[in-house]
Design a protein around this motif. Structure first.
Motif, PDB file in Angstrom:
ATOM      1  N   MET A   1      20.434  33.072 -29.079  1.00 36.78           N
ATOM      2  CA  MET A   1      21.257  32.203 -28.261  1.00 36.78           C
ATOM      3  C   MET A   1      20.628  30.819 -28.152  1.00 36.78           C
ATOM      4  N   LYS A   2      21.402  29.836 -28.525  1.00 37.37           N
ATOM      5  CA  LYS A   2      20.926  28.459 -28.421  1.00 37.37           C
ATOM      6  C   LYS A   2      21.097  27.965 -26.976  1.00 37.37           C
ATOM      7  N   LEU A   3      20.344  26.909 -26.644  1.00 38.69           N
ATOM      8  CA  LEU A   3      20.489  26.349 -25.304  1.00 38.69           C
ATOM      9  C   LEU A   3      21.864  25.698 -25.132  1.00 38.69           C
ATOM     10  N   LEU A   4      22.491  25.326 -26.227  1.00 38.52           N
ATOM     11  CA  LEU A   4      23.866  24.817 -26.159  1.00 38.52           C
ATOM     12  C   LEU A   4      24.811  25.914 -25.658  1.00 38.52           C
ATOM     13  N   THR A   5      24.613  27.138 -26.133  1.00 33.50           N
ATOM     14  CA  THR A   5      25.438  28.255 -25.650  1.00 33.50           C
ATOM     15  C   THR A   5      25.148  28.504 -24.171  1.00 33.50           C
ATOM     16  N   HIS A   6      23.859  28.524 -23.820  1.00 29.35           N
ATOM     17  CA  HIS A   6      23.481  28.721 -22.412  1.00 29.35           C
ATOM     18  C   HIS A   6      24.159  27.707 -21.505  1.00 29.35           C
ATOM     19  N   ASN A   7      24.267  26.471 -22.001  1.00 29.70           N
ATOM     20  CA  ASN A   7      24.882  25.381 -21.250  1.00 29.70           C
ATOM     21  C   ASN A   7      26.345  25.678 -20.894  1.00 29.70           C
ATOM     22  N   MET A   8      26.985  26.558 -21.665  1.00 26.27           N
ATOM     23  CA  MET A   8      28.414  26.827 -21.504  1.00 26.27           C
ATOM     24  C   MET A   8      28.698  28.138 -20.759  1.00 26.27           C
ATOM     25  N   LEU A   9      27.657  28.882 -20.383  1.00 30.68           N
ATOM     26  CA  LEU A   9      27.876  30.205 -19.791  1.00 30.68           C
ATOM     27  C   LEU A   9      27.755  30.209 -18.266  1.00 30.68           C
ATOM     28  N   THR A  10      28.670  30.905 -17.613  1.00 28.54           N
ATOM     29  CA  THR A  10      28.590  31.092 -16.164  1.00 28.54           C
ATOM     30  C   THR A  10      28.705  32.589 -15.856  1.00 28.54           C
TER      31      THR A  10
ATOM     32  N   GLU B   1      12.619  31.739 -31.108  1.00 30.55           N
ATOM     33  CA  GLU B   1      12.438  31.414 -32.515  1.00 30.55           C
ATOM     34  C   GLU B   1      12.917  29.981 -32.726  1.00 30.55           C
ATOM     35  N   ILE B   2      12.268  29.258 -33.608  1.00 30.37           N
ATOM     36  CA  ILE B   2      12.765  27.929 -33.950  1.00 30.37           C
ATOM     37  C   ILE B   2      13.487  28.059 -35.289  1.00 30.37           C
ATOM     38  N   VAL B   3      14.780  27.775 -35.274  1.00 30.94           N
ATOM     39  CA  VAL B   3      15.557  27.922 -36.509  1.00 30.94           C
ATOM     40  C   VAL B   3      15.917  26.541 -37.062  1.00 30.94           C
ATOM     41  N   GLU B   4      15.923  26.421 -38.361  1.00 33.92           N
ATOM     42  CA  GLU B   4      16.299  25.155 -38.987  1.00 33.92           C
ATOM     43  C   GLU B   4      17.820  25.011 -38.960  1.00 33.92           C
ATOM     44  N   THR B   5      18.305  23.910 -38.445  1.00 33.72           N
ATOM     45  CA  THR B   5      19.734  23.620 -38.552  1.00 33.72           C
ATOM     46  C   THR B   5      19.861  22.155 -38.961  1.00 33.72           C
ATOM     47  N   GLU B   6      20.898  21.875 -39.719  1.00 31.81           N
ATOM     48  CA  GLU B   6      21.038  20.530 -40.277  1.00 31.81           C
ATOM     49  C   GLU B   6      21.375  19.516 -39.180  1.00 31.81           C
ATOM     50  N   PHE B   7      20.721  18.363 -39.248  1.00 30.33           N
ATOM     51  CA  PHE B   7      20.921  17.300 -38.263  1.00 30.33           C
ATOM     52  C   PHE B   7      22.196  16.523 -38.575  1.00 30.33           C
TER      53      PHE B   7
ATOM     54  N   HIS C   1      18.764  17.263 -30.800  1.00 29.35           N
ATOM     55  CA  HIS C   1      19.119  18.228 -31.845  1.00 29.35           C
ATOM     56  C   HIS C   1      18.229  19.468 -31.749  1.00 29.35           C
ATOM     57  N   ARG C   2      16.922  19.225 -31.595  1.00 29.79           N
ATOM     58  CA  ARG C   2      15.967  20.340 -31.523  1.00 29.79           C
ATOM     59  C   ARG C   2      16.276  21.241 -30.323  1.00 29.79           C
ATOM     60  N   VAL C   3      16.440  20.612 -29.153  1.00 31.98           N
ATOM     61  CA  VAL C   3      16.625  21.400 -27.934  1.00 31.98           C
ATOM     62  C   VAL C   3      17.978  22.120 -27.926  1.00 31.98           C
ATOM     63  N   LEU C   4      19.021  21.449 -28.392  1.00 28.21           N
ATOM     64  CA  LEU C   4      20.362  22.063 -28.378  1.00 28.21           C
ATOM     65  C   LEU C   4      20.533  23.148 -29.425  1.00 28.21           C
ATOM     66  N   LEU C   5      20.006  22.899 -30.631  1.00 32.78           N
ATOM     67  CA  LEU C   5      20.397  23.736 -31.774  1.00 32.78           C
ATOM     68  C   LEU C   5      19.273  24.484 -32.481  1.00 32.78           C
ATOM     69  N   LYS C   6      18.019  24.067 -32.282  1.00 38.90           N
ATOM     70  CA  LYS C   6      16.946  24.728 -33.034  1.00 38.90           C
ATOM     71  C   LYS C   6      16.200  25.791 -32.229  1.00 38.90           C
ATOM     72  N   VAL C   7      16.130  25.595 -30.915  1.00 36.75           N
ATOM     73  CA  VAL C   7      15.449  26.582 -30.071  1.00 36.75           C
ATOM     74  C   VAL C   7      16.402  27.755 -29.856  1.00 36.75           C
ATOM     75  N   GLU C   8      15.975  28.931 -30.286  1.00 39.41           N
ATOM     76  CA  GLU C   8      16.856  30.107 -30.233  1.00 39.41           C
ATOM     77  C   GLU C   8      16.172  31.189 -29.400  1.00 39.41           C
ATOM     78  N   ILE C   9      16.832  31.612 -28.328  1.00 39.82           N
ATOM     79  CA  ILE C   9      16.275  32.699 -27.515  1.00 39.82           C
ATOM     80  C   ILE C   9      16.698  34.019 -28.149  1.00 39.82           C
TER      81      ILE C   9
END
Lengths: 208, 124
Positions: free
Chosen positions: B1-10, B31-37, B86-94
Motif C-alpha cells: 500500500m502506497k501512502l497515496l492510497t493511505h491518503n484516500m482511505l477512511t 519496501e521501496i519500489v521503483e516507479t517512473e517519475f 514522488h518518493r513519498v507518494l509512490l515509492k514507499v510501499e507498506i
C-alpha cells in the motif's frame, strides 16, 4: 493496438477462487480500447475499479495510461492477491467503494465496474468467495443498484463510468436511474455469447 | 500500500464512526519500489491529496526525508520537491502492518501490501 495482459498464472490452484477473465472481461477490454481517444483527452489521473477480480481490466488501463493512479477493490481477498501479481498494484479489500468514497469524492476520472450481473436467487448475493463475482440476485441488479447511487458522487466533472451488463439487468431502467443524477448513458459495445447478451455501458454527466 | 492510497482511505464505514480519518499506521515491513517519475501526474495529484496527512504519515513511518512539512507555493515546485513528493507518494510501499481507526482503535490488517478494509456484518 494494445496487447492483452498475460493471465496464465490464474490457472494455479492458489487462484481457484478467482474469477478467470472470460467473454465479459474481453468485451470490457475491447470497449476501453474503442474509447482510447476519448479517454486520452480526459487524461485520467485517478482510476477506480470496483470488484477487480483478477485485475485484468486495471492492468490493461495502466498500460493505456501509465501515469494514472489506479486503485482496485475487491471483496474476495484471493482475487486481490491475483491482481497484485498481475501488477495492478494499488489494491484494497473492501465491501464496496465506501472507505474510499469520502476522500475520492469528485476526483475519480475513470470508474470501472464489471459487476456480479447474473440473475440468481437473492440468498446467493454478497458472499466473500468466487460466487460474489457473479451472483446478482433479482434481475442481476442487487449489487449494481447499491453501487449506482455512489457513482455521481465519486466522479470528477469530466469523469466517466463504464459498466458491464446483460440484457436481463434491464438497461432502460438503469438509464432511467442514472438520469436522475443528470448522467447520460450510451452503449459502447454489445455481444452475444452463449445465453448472455452482454453490453458495456458508458455514463457521463449531461452537460447539455 | 502506497501512502497515496493511505491518503484516500477512511474508516467511517464502521457504525458510529463519523470521520475516521486519517488512519494511523502501524508498520512492520516497508519496501521501496521503483516507479517512473512523471511531473505532470504529480502536479495534477497535488490538489487531490491531503498534504498534511501525507507528511504526518510519512513522518510516522520514518520516511519523510526532505519533504517540506508545509506545501510550497505552486511557483516553488522545484525538481527537488517533486522528486521527494514522488518518493513519498509512490515509492514507499507498506507491505505488512495495520491501519488503525482513529476513533475506535479497530485495526485493519495490511498484508502483502493490501489493506483489508472488510468489516463483519455486526460492525456496519
Amino acid at each position: 493496438m494494445f496487447e492483452t495482459p498475460d493471465f496464465s498464472h490464474l490457472r494455479d490452484k492458489e487462484f481457484s477462487e478467482v474469477y478467470e477473465p472470460a467473454e465479459d472481461s474481453f468485451l470490457f477490454l475491447n470497449s476501453l480500447e474503442d474509447e482510447f481517444d476519448y479517454l486520452a483527452k480526459i487524461k485520467p489521473t485517478i482510476v477506480l475499479e470496483i470488484g477487480c477480480g483478477s485485475g485484468i481490466i486495471s492492468t490493461f488501463v495502466k498500460r493505456l495510461f501509465p501515469f494514472s493512479f489506479c486503485i482496485c477493490t475487491d471483496i474476495n481477498s484471493s482475487a486481490s492477491k491475483a491482481a497484485v501479481i498481475s501488477a495492478a498494484r494499488n489494491l484494497v479489500d473492501l465491501n464496496a467503494a465506501s472507505p474510499l468514497e469520502d476522500r475520492l469524492s469528485g476526483k475519480v476520472d475513470l470508474l470501472l465496474f464489471n459487476p456480479p450481473y447474473v440473475v440468481t436467487p437473492d440468498e446467493e448475493v454478497g458472499g466473500r468467495n468466487i460466487s460474489a463475482a457473479w451472483a446478482g440476485g433479482e434481475k442481476g441488479r442487487r449489487i449494481i443498484d447499491k453501487v449506482l447511487p455512489h457513482v455521481p458522487n465519486m466522479l470528477s466533472p469530466l469523469g466517466v463510468f463504464y459498466m458491464v451488463v446483460i440484457k436481463e439487468n434491464n438497461i432502460d431502467e438503469i438509464e432511467e436511474k442514472m438520469r436522475i443524477f443528470n448522467m447520460k448513458m450510451t452503449c459502447v459495445r454489445s455481444t452475444r455469447t452463449g445465453p448472455e447478451f452482454l453490453s458495456v455501458l458508458k455514463f457521463t454527466f449531461d452537460r447539455s | 500500500m502506497k501512502l497515496l492510497t493511505h491518503n484516500m482511505l477512511t474508516s467511517n464505514i464502521i457504525k458510529g464512526v463519523t470521520k475516521g480519518y486519517p488512519l494511523k499506521i502501524e508498520c512492520q515491513q516497508i519496501e521501496i519500489v521503483e516507479t517512473e517519475f512523471n511531473k505532470e501526474f504529480l502536479e495534477k495529484m497535488i490538489p487531490k491529496i491531503d498534504y498534511g496527512v501525507l507528511c504526518r504519515a510519512a513522518d510516522q513511518i520514518g520516511h519523510l526525508g526532505d519533504l517540506p512539512k508545509v506545501l510550497p507555493e505552486t511557483s516553488d515546485y522545484n525538481e527537488e520537491f517533486m522528486k521527494e513528493l514522488h518518493r513519498v507518494l509512490l515509492k514507499v510501499e507498506i507491505k505488512e502492518g495495520n491501519l488503525v481507526c482513529p476513533e475506535t482503535g479497530r485495526k485493519f490488517p495490511v498484508s502483502n501490501g493490501i489493506p483489508n478494509m472488510l468489516l463483519n456484518e455486526e460492525e456496519v
